[in-house]
Every structure is written in C-alpha cells, then in structure tokens.
Scaffold this motif. Structure first.
Motif, mmCIF file in Angstrom:
data_model
loop_
_atom_site.group_PDB
_atom_site.id
_atom_site.type_symbol
_atom_site.label_atom_id
_atom_site.label_comp_id
_atom_site.label_asym_id
_atom_site.label_seq_id
_atom_site.Cartn_x
_atom_site.Cartn_y
_atom_site.Cartn_z
ATOM 1 N N ASP A 1 0.877 -1.182 0.000
ATOM 2 C CA ASP A 1 0.000 0.000 0.000
ATOM 3 C C ASP A 1 0.907 1.222 0.000
ATOM 4 O OD1 ASP A 1 -1.968 1.881 0.250
ATOM 5 O OD2 ASP A 1 -2.828 1.062 2.088
ATOM 6 N N HIS A 2 1.352 1.574 -1.194
ATOM 7 C CA HIS A 2 2.371 2.614 -1.357
ATOM 8 C C HIS A 2 1.794 4.001 -1.038
ATOM 9 C CE1 HIS A 2 6.357 3.646 -2.782
ATOM 10 N NE2 HIS A 2 5.813 4.717 -3.294
ATOM 11 N N ARG A 3 1.900 4.347 0.229
ATOM 12 C CA ARG A 3 1.480 5.658 0.721
ATOM 13 C C ARG A 3 2.287 5.952 1.971
ATOM 14 N NH1 ARG A 3 -1.974 5.048 5.228
ATOM 15 N NH2 ARG A 3 -2.754 2.935 5.492
ATOM 16 N N ARG A 4 2.056 7.075 2.590
ATOM 17 C CA ARG A 4 2.720 7.405 3.852
ATOM 18 C C ARG A 4 1.876 6.837 4.994
ATOM 19 N NH1 ARG A 4 7.293 9.584 3.935
ATOM 20 N NH2 ARG A 4 8.037 10.716 2.156
ATOM 21 N N TRP A 5 2.537 6.091 5.863
ATOM 22 C CA TRP A 5 1.872 5.446 6.992
ATOM 23 C C TRP A 5 2.300 6.128 8.280
ATOM 24 C CZ3 TRP A 5 -0.744 0.489 7.075
ATOM 25 C CH2 TRP A 5 -0.911 -0.087 5.813
ATOM 26 N N SER A 6 1.342 6.408 9.158
ATOM 27 C CA SER A 6 1.686 6.918 10.482
ATOM 28 C C SER A 6 2.158 5.753 11.350
ATOM 29 C CB SER A 6 0.475 7.587 11.135
ATOM 30 O OG SER A 6 -0.480 6.613 11.524
#
Length: 122
Positions: free
Chosen positions: A30-35
């Motif tokens: 899930d190529h996104r920014r993860w917290s």
C-alpha cells in the motif's frame, strides 16, 4: 535479474527481524505514507518493534520517514527495488526459508557480540 544468492545475501544483510521484513511488505503493498499508529495496527505489533523496524529499514535505504514521522516504501535505487521484489517473490514461495535466513543472520550477530565479552585464557 538478481540471482538467488543475491536475494539471500540481501535478505540476511537488510533485515534484523522478520518484523522488519513484514513491515517492508506492508508498506510496499500500500504505497502511501503510513503513520506510526497505522503501522502498529497493520502489523499488530508493539510500538518498540515498529520503531526498531523503521530504524532498520531506514538504515538499509528501503523506507523514508518524513518530518511528521510518516513512513513510506522508498528504496534508494532501482537495484534495491529489484531485490525487494525478488525477496517478496521468494517469501511468497518459501516463507519459512526466508524467516530462517533472517533469524540465522540475527543470531550470528548476537553470537559475535556475546563472544566479544567472553573471557579467554591467553
């Protein structure tokens, strides 16, 4: 194309724990920014495990952490990205073998560290 030996060497040298490898696969899928909180929930891991894994992957040049602490899959080179892809395929076909590689590499490092404190008769 990376050889099996290249992939094995990459796995042994890049991942200090199976958690780190699992985290990388989560970020890649899930190529996104993860917290941090999203990663803890996604891995069902502890804060400590996630923090250590992110540090390990950052040092390996596989993830990026922004100013807010959000993490994303960002390999430093095409070669690293290729090795990650090959490692992911290897893990899909032989997960136990990949886990054993990671654990064995970690164990050998711990043994070397412990040996440094062993009292020797000279």
């Amino acid at each position: 194309m990376a050889t099996r030996e290249d992939v094995s060497r990459f796995i042994r040298s890049s991942f200090r724990s199976v958690w780190s490898f699992e985290l990388l696969l989560l970020l890649k899928a899930d190529h996104r920014r993860w917290s941090h909180a999203e990663i803890v929930a996604g891995l069902r891991g502890s804060d400590l495990v996630v923090t250590q894994s992110v540090e390990n992957l950052t040092a390996a040049g596989l993830v990026d952490v922004d100013e807010s602490g959000a993490v994303s899959y960002t390999p430093v080179s095409e070669r690293e990205a290729e090795l990650v892809d090959e490692a992911e395929r290897f893990y899909a076909s032989r997960p136990d073998q990949v886990r054993r590689m990671i654990v064995a590499a970690s164990a050998s490092g711990l043994a070397a560290f412990a040996d440094a404190f062993r009292i020797r008769k000279d």
